[in-house]
Design an enzyme around this catalytic site. Structure first.
Site, short mmCIF file in Angstrom:
data_model
loop_
_atom_site.label_atom_id
_atom_site.label_comp_id
_atom_site.label_asym_id
_atom_site.label_seq_id
_atom_site.Cartn_x
_atom_site.Cartn_y
_atom_site.Cartn_z
N CYS A 12 122.62 46.83 56.66
CA CYS A 12 123.70 47.77 56.92
C CYS A 12 124.67 47.65 55.75
O CYS A 12 124.54 46.75 54.91
CB CYS A 12 124.41 47.42 58.23
SG CYS A 12 125.23 45.84 58.12
N HIS A 41 122.08 36.64 58.91
CA HIS A 41 121.07 36.11 59.83
C HIS A 41 119.67 36.37 59.30
O HIS A 41 118.85 37.02 59.96
CB HIS A 41 121.22 36.79 61.21
CG HIS A 41 122.47 36.42 61.90
ND1 HIS A 41 122.79 35.12 62.22
CD2 HIS A 41 123.51 37.17 62.34
CE1 HIS A 41 123.96 35.10 62.84
NE2 HIS A 41 124.44 36.34 62.90
N HIS A 73 130.72 38.75 59.15
CA HIS A 73 131.21 38.58 60.52
C HIS A 73 132.71 38.32 60.59
O HIS A 73 133.34 38.48 61.62
CB HIS A 73 130.54 37.37 61.18
CG HIS A 73 129.07 37.54 61.37
ND1 HIS A 73 128.50 38.69 61.83
CD2 HIS A 73 128.03 36.68 61.16
CE1 HIS A 73 127.19 38.55 61.91
NE2 HIS A 73 126.87 37.34 61.50
N CYS A 95 133.26 42.47 56.93
CA CYS A 95 132.98 43.91 56.96
C CYS A 95 134.25 44.67 57.33
O CYS A 95 134.95 44.28 58.28
CB CYS A 95 131.88 44.18 57.99
SG CYS A 95 131.57 45.93 58.17
N GLU A 125 130.96 36.50 64.95
CA GLU A 125 131.88 37.65 64.87
C GLU A 125 132.87 37.61 66.03
O GLU A 125 134.07 37.83 65.85
CB GLU A 125 131.09 38.95 64.91
CG GLU A 125 131.99 40.18 64.80
CD GLU A 125 131.26 41.48 65.12
OE1 GLU A 125 130.21 41.76 64.52
OE2 GLU A 125 131.76 42.22 66.00
N CYS A 189 129.83 49.29 65.87
CA CYS A 189 129.70 49.83 64.52
C CYS A 189 128.76 51.02 64.53
O CYS A 189 127.74 51.01 65.21
CB CYS A 189 129.17 48.73 63.62
SG CYS A 189 128.46 49.33 62.13
#
Ligand code: SF4
Length: 652
Positions: A12, A41, A73, A95, A125, A189
């Site tokens: 992403c 991850h 995160h 992000c 996160e 998101c």
């Protein structure tokens, strides 16, 4: 075997950004580079970066200098503060989507709201988000968690960005029963949302679904969860090595998706291994799963949320777009909530692909602008009229606003008449025509004169149809010349020649008229082709001779005024336009040499009419007999009178 790659499979925006920033730091920094927790991850990517020098740490106690990477995160506020206190070089890859959740949570917590996070208690996160409200949030991840919440007054609800919409909706519905006031923010998101929707779509139509991503990746686990709902054969792998190719050979259609932390090369490796697509086709397939956008384009989007200052829009791109307040509308007073509603489909203009915060910069008002340019172009081509408002007076003309676009009107195009001061037009709105337009240079030139001319022509045609010979109509004196006066009859000018101004002799039209006077005039002649109209002013009143004749007879005694004195006699005005001759021999019973011996110009005098010659329009008068009304009038010899008239002509 057919392979279908789901949209938005793989990295992403947030993860790609974190990886790129880390590689950049590894290449450019002289410091040792640390990552606070595994960067993403995906063990394969992390181990590759570690080979390039990245060290993953789980506690700040382990270091006292160097560069520290905050992964996408994010981290709790206190951790970030500690990093700063330790004077570490901070590379914040949080992000932007997550940052906006941090801000929300901090803001509402400061305003006295209880914070509820829908997400996994152990996910970094969620731990990070909780750290922006002093770790006081209620974290719920199941229906039971939600039902066990205490009763509260005001709550603010946010979601882990990788949640499924289904879970968020289910739990937030329960939360609404637990508080008096609930401020609900769907902070899932958009990249996650699009990826999950696409997985649902693909998994419904394939025989097997391969989900590539870290085993500990929350968003990958959710993709597996969704796939299993619609497909019986789901494989969660980290790399192609985890998959038995023999097992999947039996399927005709295979769907592939990948979690947000899976790089393209791992997806590519998996597809290649299945030997069904060559590299180019595969990359094309991956690439084409994203909408492509360009600066200056207008695209459709769906409103995600609206605040007092901005509107977030899903434009089906890997990142969402943001419309800042000043790009909403030309009207500075309009508020975002007045214009847009969550879920509404709108058109937006792309200003910039990245504002540095991870958002595409959008504009709504520029869409209107573009539409207006199209309307203007259409109007230019069809020569139709547009309305424009004068903004200011500048050198050479006026600046105007036409359909919200700035244009220019040259002074020579303001009016058909000459204008001495353009300031009188400031703030006025009128119809104009686009006479030049260049979209690329954003230039519009308009003319009011053209419209005025056309209106005048229309008026003229109507007026000409109405004008009739000998009709008496009203007009306004426009200007005077030595030979007459021009009169505006309502769009067409006619001329009163000096000889038609008055029955009396006129030396200059200004003796009778001035510009601006309203007058009634008689149409003496019309020539439409030459656009000429002759008018008469004196013809609107009865001719003085006729009037005189109908009221005065020979033998009548009347009052008059001496208007001219000559040696052979005096001229006496009996009426406007009617003068009579008082011969020197008729002035007094006593002998006089010349009229001026006893008469003065302007003096009133009583006279008797002793002759009226209708044919030659001559009147002979006598003053000496004015008191003898009943006596027979004295007849003056024709010869004598004729001589007198010639004298008049010669001397007058
Ligand atoms: S999934 Fe969304 S919120 Fe999470 S890092 Fe990626 S872009 Fe950011």
């Amino acid at each position: 075997m057919e392979i279908i790659i789901a949209k938005n499979a793989g990295f992403c925006f947030g993860v790609k950004r974190a990886v790129d920033m880390t590689i950049n730091e590894l290449n450019s920094s002289r410091n040792h580079v640390y990552s606070y927790g595994p960067l993403i991850h995906n063990p394969q990517v992390v181990s590759s970066l570690e080979k390039d020098g990245l060290t993953t740490i789980n506690s700040l106690d382990d270091i006292n200098n160097g560069s520290i990477i905050i992964r996408s995160h994010g981290v709790p506020k206190s951790v970030k503060q500690r990093m700063e206190d330790l004077n570490l070089d901070l590379v914040d890859c949080t992000c932007p989507y997550v940052i906006s959740v941090h801000k929300k949570v901090e803001d509402y917590s400061n305003k006295g709201y209880d914070i509820i996070i829908i997400g996994d208690y152990n996910h970094p996160e969620v731990i990070g988000i909780n750290g922006w409200c002093d770790n006081k949030a209620h974290i719920i991840n199941s229906k039971e968690d939600a039902l066990n919440l205490p009763k509260m007054d005001k709550v603010c609800v946010v979601s882990q960005t990788t949640n499924t919409l289904e879970k968020f909706e289910l739990l937030s519905e329960i939360v609404q029963t637990k508080a008096n006031e609930v401020s609900l923010f769907n902070t899932i998101c958009n990249a996650t949302k699009v990826r999950q929707e696409s997985v649902e779509e693909v998994s419904k139509k394939v025989d097997a679904m391969i989900v590539i991503g870290g085993q500990s990746s929350s968003n990958t686990k959710k993709l597996v969860e969704i796939s299993k709902k619609y497909c019986n054969n789901v494989y969660h792998i980290e790399t192609i090595k985890d998959l038995s190719l023999q097992d999947i050979q039996i399927f005709n259609t295979i769907g592939i998706t990948a979690g947000a932390s899976t790089p393209d090369w791992i997806i590519k490796e998996a597809v290649e291994a299945m030997d069904n697509l060559n590299n180019d086709e595969m990359m094309e397939a991956i690439e084409s799963s994203f909408t492509r956008i360009h600066r200056g384009e207008v695209v459709k989007g769906t409103v995600l949320y609206v605040t007092d200052n901005e509107v977030m829009v899903n434009i089906n791109y890997k990142i969402d777009g943001i419309i800042n307040r000043d790009e909403l509308s030309k009207d500075p007073d309009v508020k975002p909530r007045d214009l847009f509603k969550v879920g509404e489909e709108i058109q937006v203009y792309i200003i910039k692909l990245d504002d540095g915060q991870g958002n595409v910069v959008l504009s709504a008002k520029r869409v209107d602008d573009l539409k207006n340019w199209d309307v203007l172009e259409e109007s230019f081509n069809s020569k139709s009229e547009v309305e424009c408002k004068v903004l200011s007076v500048v050198k050479g003309g006026l600046t105007v606003l036409v359909l919200g676009i700035n244009g220019f009107m040259p002074a020579s195009h303001v009016s058909t008449s000459y204008i001495t001061d353009l300031n009188q037009f400031k703030g006025r709105t009128f119809k104009a025509r686009v006479i030049d337009l260049d979209k690329d240079k954003r230039r519009v030139i308009v003319s009011r004169k053209d419209v005025e001319k056309e209106e005048l022509n229309k008026k003229k045609t109507v007026l000409w149809d109405k004008l009739e010979l000998n009709a008496i109509i009203e007009g306004t004196v426009q200007r005077l010349t030595d030979f007459g006066a021009f009169v505006d009859l309502g769009g067409v000018d006619g001329l009163i020649h000096i000889s038609d101004l008055s029955w009396n002799r006129v030396k200059h039209p200004s003796e009778i008229l001035k510009a601006g006077d309203k007058v009634e005039v008689k149409i003496l002649s019309l020539d439409k082709e030459k656009n000429r109209i002759s008018l008469g002013l004196k013809q609107t009143v009865e001719e003085p001779w006729t009037l005189f004749k109908s009221t005065v007879n020979v033998g009548d005694v009347v009052e008059g005024k001496v208007v001219n004195l000559l040696d052979f006699g005096a001229f006496v005005r009996l009426n406007e336009g009617v003068d009579g001759l008082l011969h020197v021999s008729q002035i007094s019973k006593d002998h006089i040499n010349k009229p001026s011996d006893i008469l003065k110009v302007g003096e009133s005098i009583t006279v008797k009419v002793i002759e009226i010659n209708d044919e030659e329009r001559r009147i002979s008068l006598s003053a000496k007999d004015a008191d003898s009304v009943d006596e027979a009038p004295e007849v003056i010899a024709n010869e004598e009178v004729e001589t007198t008239i010639e004298d008049i002509i010669n001397n007058n």
